[in-house]
Design a protein around this motif. Structure first.
Motif, PDB file in Angstrom:
ATOM      1  N   ASP A 233       0.593  -1.352   0.116  1.00  0.00           N
ATOM      2  CA  ASP A 233      -0.028  -0.059   0.001  1.00  0.00           C
ATOM      3  C   ASP A 233       0.908   1.334  -0.140  1.00  0.00           C
ATOM      4  O   ASP A 233       2.096   1.145   0.336  1.00  0.00           O
ATOM      5  CB  ASP A 233      -1.075  -0.050   0.786  1.00  0.00           C
ATOM      6  CG  ASP A 233      -0.169   0.142   2.468  1.00  0.00           C
ATOM      7  OD1 ASP A 233       0.165   1.247   2.711  1.00  0.00           O
ATOM      8  OD2 ASP A 233      -0.359  -1.012   3.370  1.00  0.00           O
ATOM      9  N   GLY A 235       0.892   3.835   1.631  1.00  0.00           N
ATOM     10  CA  GLY A 235       1.557   4.594   3.149  1.00  0.00           C
ATOM     11  C   GLY A 235       1.261   5.913   3.323  1.00  0.00           C
ATOM     12  O   GLY A 235       0.621   6.564   2.356  1.00  0.00           O
ATOM     13  N   THR A 236       1.478   6.449   4.323  1.00  0.00           N
ATOM     14  CA  THR A 236       1.503   7.956   4.635  1.00  0.00           C
ATOM     15  C   THR A 236       2.663   8.360   4.476  1.00  0.00           C
ATOM     16  O   THR A 236       3.643   8.064   4.562  1.00  0.00           O
ATOM     17  CB  THR A 236       0.896   8.009   6.146  1.00  0.00           C
ATOM     18  OG1 THR A 236       1.847   7.217   7.040  1.00  0.00           O
ATOM     19  CG2 THR A 236      -0.273   7.275   6.451  1.00  0.00           C
ATOM     20  N   PRO A 237       2.537   9.845   4.159  1.00  0.00           N
ATOM     21  CA  PRO A 237       3.813  10.495   3.990  1.00  0.00           C
ATOM     22  C   PRO A 237       4.630  10.824   5.266  1.00  0.00           C
ATOM     23  O   PRO A 237       3.972  10.943   6.478  1.00  0.00           O
ATOM     24  CB  PRO A 237       3.444  12.172   3.363  1.00  0.00           C
ATOM     25  CG  PRO A 237       1.955  12.004   3.553  1.00  0.00           C
ATOM     26  CD  PRO A 237       1.337  10.606   3.898  1.00  0.00           C
ATOM     27  N   PHE A 238       5.833  11.002   5.174  1.00  0.00           N
ATOM     28  CA  PHE A 238       6.790  11.291   6.149  1.00  0.00           C
ATOM     29  C   PHE A 238       8.091  12.027   5.694  1.00  0.00           C
ATOM     30  O   PHE A 238       8.138  12.345   4.542  1.00  0.00           O
ATOM     31  CB  PHE A 238       6.982  10.005   7.188  1.00  0.00           C
ATOM     32  CG  PHE A 238       8.186   9.133   6.198  1.00  0.00           C
ATOM     33  CD1 PHE A 238       7.239   8.212   5.541  1.00  0.00           C
ATOM     34  CD2 PHE A 238       9.262   9.028   6.481  1.00  0.00           C
ATOM     35  CE1 PHE A 238       8.112   7.271   4.692  1.00  0.00           C
ATOM     36  CE2 PHE A 238      10.121   8.133   5.720  1.00  0.00           C
ATOM     37  CZ  PHE A 238       9.464   7.059   4.661  1.00  0.00           C
ATOM     38  N   THR A 250      11.291  14.930   1.722  1.00  0.00           N
ATOM     39  CA  THR A 250       9.936  14.700   2.030  1.00  0.00           C
ATOM     40  C   THR A 250       9.596  13.429   0.888  1.00  0.00           C
ATOM     41  O   THR A 250       9.995  12.950   0.060  1.00  0.00           O
ATOM     42  CB  THR A 250       8.774  15.636   1.428  1.00  0.00           C
ATOM     43  OG1 THR A 250       9.313  17.214   2.012  1.00  0.00           O
ATOM     44  CG2 THR A 250       7.657  15.379   1.642  1.00  0.00           C
ATOM     45  N   ALA A 253       3.339   9.816   0.140  1.00  0.00           N
ATOM     46  CA  ALA A 253       2.497   8.522  -0.041  1.00  0.00           C
ATOM     47  C   ALA A 253       2.513   7.960  -1.708  1.00  0.00           C
ATOM     48  O   ALA A 253       2.640   8.876  -2.803  1.00  0.00           O
ATOM     49  CB  ALA A 253       1.134   8.637   0.233  1.00  0.00           C
ATOM     50  N   ARG A 311       8.766   2.167   5.339  1.00  0.00           N
ATOM     51  CA  ARG A 311       8.461   3.648   5.686  1.00  0.00           C
ATOM     52  C   ARG A 311       8.561   4.048   7.124  1.00  0.00           C
ATOM     53  O   ARG A 311       9.387   3.369   7.739  1.00  0.00           O
ATOM     54  CB  ARG A 311       7.137   4.011   4.997  1.00  0.00           C
ATOM     55  CG  ARG A 311       6.639   3.557   3.696  1.00  0.00           C
ATOM     56  CD  ARG A 311       5.418   3.725   3.180  1.00  0.00           C
ATOM     57  NE  ARG A 311       5.084   5.197   3.021  1.00  0.00           N
ATOM     58  CZ  ARG A 311       5.422   5.973   2.055  1.00  0.00           C
ATOM     59  NH1 ARG A 311       6.070   5.414   0.913  1.00  0.00           N
ATOM     60  NH2 ARG A 311       5.245   7.254   1.757  1.00  0.00           N
ATOM     61  N   ALA A 315       6.193  11.053  11.950  1.00  0.00           N
ATOM     62  CA  ALA A 315       6.419  12.208  11.160  1.00  0.00           C
ATOM     63  C   ALA A 315       7.607  12.086  10.591  1.00  0.00           C
ATOM     64  O   ALA A 315       7.794  12.411   9.231  1.00  0.00           O
ATOM     65  CB  ALA A 315       5.784  13.244  11.729  1.00  0.00           C
TER      66      ALA A 315
END
Lengths: 321, 169
Positions: A233, A235-238, A250, A253, A311, A315
């Motif tokens: 998937d 994933g979320t940004p970090f 940066t 996702a 990932r 944050a």
């Protein structure tokens, strides 16, 4: 986008479907050869192919033992409610061509094990069959437990033949009711130096591994393979902070940490870009990595990350880079 | 870089360290290995316990009792080894040869200076009582050997090389 753009398939091989066998429980075995009939790349027991299935790519365990193969065999459980890959495989006809990766391995036998305990649940029988064949070929000691739903005993006949010829113990366990007892007996009284290999549905594997831990098996003796999803998937940004330069990168996702770092002009050594080879591993200073690879050990996970697939749960991830 | 002073010694990654006894926590049975008569108390969980004695004679180690116990060892067993370094690590090497893992072995070393040197020239083993850097006459070829930091877990010994091997003559 089609699956042909995946790096693992771009460097892969074209294979011709030569035979198809329909088995119990909606499982279909497919034989694949090189179009020119030449010898295929060899593989270690427990290896899999990533096969392009239309717009997707799925990983399928090779069921052979891997020495100088002229033919690859895989077995695919049809899942009508799945993402479509298995149904694509079930529609293939003799003479069709598929694009596949070279064999990849993340479930190897331990070379110096005294005894290999092979535990299969359902369609998880496929890499276990490969392990059993390799153990017989190389004269290793093995014992097999195969748990399956009533009527879905695909490849039980193959395991019976191997076990008879090689003198392996084989426990066939139909249905879940007897599983805990059968497993307890199977895990008991094994010589020092034994290793356990398990493949099957997630809940089945968790059950087997927990029961083994309770019986005193340390983690290093437990080996498992989940049915790996080749498309993780997004994933979320970090944000990745590079400790040596103070630079912040940066990671949106859908973009891997490796790709984000490469975007800054850095050359990170890498090979498989699929969480298997270990080439791209980076040291982590702070932040909790979200590990999605099949390479790092639990110890290594405390301070390392494989940026091709993994990932960050926080944050910010600080890398020693 | 200062070439006049010797670099600070950096321990080889395999070099013995202080170990803890946490391996015993998940034991289903325990084999307690007492080396050279060491009587240090060992706290074990309430599981079946087998006790064996291992003894060094010079650089040789009498491992017969341990080998007999290893024949019967089953998964779930954990090992506790106590005593002087040279004998403890010889016992650990034997357990690992029988299929045991580091995570199944708890170790308490009572004397760190009781070492074995493996001669790089004739492969003979010589016992030495002293820190790394000690010089000892090889019991095989008679060369004066420097005890290196480089430790072999399989041999349970430190690499020894000729004292003046790098001196011009």
């Amino acid at each position: 986008m089609t699956s042909a753009t995946l790096p693992v398939l771009r460097d892969g091989i074209d294979l011709l479907v030569t035979d198809v066998i329909e088995r119990a429980g909606g499982i279909r075995s497919i034989g694949l050869v090189a179009p020119g009939g030449e010898e295929l790349p060899g593989f270690t027991a427990g290896s899999h192919l990533v096969v392009g299935c239309g717009e997707k790519a799925n990983a399928y365990s090779l069921t052979g033992e891997g020495l100088f193969p002229e033919r690859y065999t895989i077995s695919v459980l049809g899942q009508p409610s799945g993402r479509g890959g298995s149904m694509f495989m079930h529609r293939l006809a003799i003479g069709d061509t598929v694009r596949a990766s070279r064999p990849r391995s993340a479930f190897v036998p331990v070379a110096d094990a005294r005894l290999h305990l092979l535990v299969a649940g359902g369609i998880g029988v496929t890499p276990i069959l490969s392990h059993a064949r390799a153990a017989a070929t190389w004269g290793r000691h093995a014992a097999i437990l195969y748990a399956y739903a009533p009527g879905s005993d695909a490849h039980l006949d193959d395991l019976e033949n191997i076990a008879r010829d090689a003198g392996f113990e084989l426990v066939a366990c139909e249905g879940r009711a007897m599983l805990s007892d059968a497993l307890a007996a199977f895990l008991d009284d094994r010589p020092l130096g034994s290793h356990l290999y398990v493949c099957g549905p997630g809940g089945f594997m968790a059950h087997v591994l927990d029961q083994a831990r309770d019986a005193g098996w340390p983690e290093e003796r437990l080996h498992s393979e989940a049915f790996s999803a080749t498309e993780l998937d997004a994933g979320t940004p970090f944000t990745a902070r590079l400790a040596r330069s103070g630079e912040r990168v940066t990671v949106p996702a859908g973009v891997s940490l490796l790709e984000a770092l490469e975007g800054t002009g850095r050359a990170i050594p890498n090979m498989c870009r699929q969480g298997v080879c270990g080439e791209c591993v980076l040291p982590v200073r702070s932040g909790r990595p979200l590990h999605r690879d099949s390479f790092l050990s639990d110890d290594e996970r405390a301070s390392s990350i494989m940026p091709c697939v993994s990932r960050c749960a926080d944050a910010e991830l600080e890398l020693d880079l | 870089m200062n070439l006049l002073t010797a670099p600070a010694p950096t321990p080889h990654v395999n070099a013995p360290r202080d170990e803890t006894m946490v391996a015993l926590a998940s034991a289903r049975s325990v084999i307690v290995v007492r080396c050279d008569g060491e009587r240090l108390p060992v706290l074990v969980p309430a599981v079946p316990v087998t006790r064996v004695a291992v003894r060094s004679i010079g650089a040789d180690v009498d491992l017969r009792e341990l080998r007999a116990a290893l024949e019967d060892a089953r998964i779930g067993v954990r090992f506790a080894i106590v005593g002087p370094e040279r004998t403890v690590y010889a016992a650990r090497a034997e357990i690992r040869r029988a299929g045991g893992l580091d995570s199944e072995i708890a170790i308490r070393v009572t004397d760190r200076n009781a070492r074995v040197v493996l001669c790089a020239h004739c492969r003979e083993r010589t016992s030495v009582d002293g820190p790394t850097g000690s010089v000892v006459a090889c019991s095989g070829c008679g060369l004066r050997l420097v005890t290196n930091e480089h430790f072999s877990r399989a041999h349970a010994a430190y690499l020894g090389h000729k004292l003046d091997a790098e001196t011009d003559r």
